[in-house]
Design an enzyme around this catalytic site. Sequence first.
Site, PDB file in Angstrom:
ATOM      1  N   ASN A 125      -7.074  -2.993   9.195  1.00  0.00           N
ATOM      2  CA  ASN A 125      -7.421  -1.608   9.541  1.00  0.00           C
ATOM      3  C   ASN A 125      -8.174  -1.522  10.857  1.00  0.00           C
ATOM      4  OD1 ASN A 125      -6.287  -0.068   7.432  1.00  0.00           O
ATOM      5  ND2 ASN A 125      -7.837  -0.893   6.060  1.00  0.00           N
ATOM      6  N   HIS A 169       0.562   8.507  13.970  1.00  0.00           N
ATOM      7  CA  HIS A 169      -0.363   7.537  13.392  1.00  0.00           C
ATOM      8  C   HIS A 169      -0.598   6.370  14.371  1.00  0.00           C
ATOM      9  CE1 HIS A 169      -2.330   4.981  10.430  1.00  0.00           C
ATOM     10  NE2 HIS A 169      -1.472   4.021  10.710  1.00  0.00           N
ATOM     11  N   LYS A 202       0.861  -1.193   0.000  1.00  0.00           N
ATOM     12  CA  LYS A 202       0.000   0.000   0.000  1.00  0.00           C
ATOM     13  C   LYS A 202       0.888   1.231   0.000  1.00  0.00           C
ATOM     14  CE  LYS A 202      -4.325  -1.397   2.191  1.00  0.00           C
ATOM     15  NZ  LYS A 202      -5.197  -1.218   3.372  1.00  0.00           N
ATOM     16  N   HIS A 261      -8.412   1.736  12.714  1.00  0.00           N
ATOM     17  CA  HIS A 261      -7.972   2.806  11.819  1.00  0.00           C
ATOM     18  C   HIS A 261      -9.093   3.768  11.425  1.00  0.00           C
ATOM     19  CE1 HIS A 261      -4.447   0.307  11.701  1.00  0.00           C
ATOM     20  NE2 HIS A 261      -3.820   1.078  10.824  1.00  0.00           N
TER      21      HIS A 261
END
Length: 367
Positions: free
Chosen positions: A252, A272, A150, A255
Amino acid sequence: MPSHVPSEAQCVRIALGERSYGIDIGAGLLARADTYAGLPPSASALIVTNATVASLYAQALRSALAPRFGQVHVVELPDGEAHKDWATLNTIFDALLGHGCDRKTVLFALGGGVVGDMTGFAAASYMRGVPFVQVPTTLLAQVDSSVGGKTAINHPLGKNMIGAFYQPLQVVCDLDTLRTLPQREVAAGLAEVIKYGPIADMAFLDWIEANIDALVAREPAALAHAVRRSCEIKAAVVGQDEREAGLRAILNFGHTFGHAIESGLGYGEWLHGEAVGCGMVMAAHLSQRLGGVDEAFVGRFTALVERAGLPVRGPQLGADRYLDLMRVDKKAEAGEIRFVVLERPGAAVTRPAPDGLVREVLAQCCG
Ligand code: NAD
Ligand code: GLY
């Protein structure tokens, strides 16, 4: 590509047919010329890094690459999530064109996830695709962002919204680089390590709980196991669903809430990994409300995230703002937010959730 790393290092394979590659994990790999012996021949390489990482590791990487490449160029990006944007991406293209780089030029992403995501996107786009190698130097990048292809930059309206799936030729995780990381960055990386437990492997979650102090203290054996097991789990998921048609979305976990925190506060305010740590706690609460896990599990999980040194309460953005931000998430469909939730400890699914339940979670977990 066959692995050429020393026998004491480990190699986790990511099986994607002709796009398969190895994740080499060990101490001292970055500076060894033989680490890169399996790469295709090329007249030039471009190391993409930032000022912080360049001062620590660029010279060592350059020396290791020198026997293999006629010319090794370096481009330094400004440091930080706030620079993961078009303007900074363009400086990579400026360097590639300025140095006359061709289709065989190999890009090396030397740094954390920000450098890795931007270098990967540049590699995917320059001359419609050139080879690249990930040399991740943060824990977060070694256990997650360097693996799986990604690549992206941020948009002011949404995190990682512009990018491509593009696999590297090799990932080189030199565990020695983790020694120079600020402690806050170690905690941020631990968020993505912890993530793999509840979504895929409860035995790993048990191991992390038993070893969290050793991980926070960066004990080499603990870090080596955490990086290897995380990469194995990620490789297994990506090997089944490279382009996130379904299963990969479980990576995820946390996320959707986390990205809302990051973009809502302004990129770079929370790291993050910090946003993901807190977002996982919120996702665990939502999972409880949906019947997948019980209160004891949520308590246990929250305590672990906190012991890793991560925030477990979200910023007070307001529920409406959270919901608006989460509608920009890539998993959203026709404006409906889809959350990764636990259907039981060790297994996750992606599904919508009633706004009312999400508001309850936000009221409980923020401020
Ligand atoms: P980062 O790249 O900003 O690195 C964190 C900080 O550590 C930076 O200041 C960096 O200069 C510094 N640093 C890096 N290596 C160091 C070292 N060895 N010693 C000292 N300082 C060092 O942040 P990150 O946490 O590595 O990555 C976060 C990014 O990764 C986010 O943009 C996130 O969206 C992305 N991400 C991508 C994926 C993916 O699958 N592509 C997965 C997870 C996260
Ligand atoms: N970090 C999520 C993924 O790689 O799919």
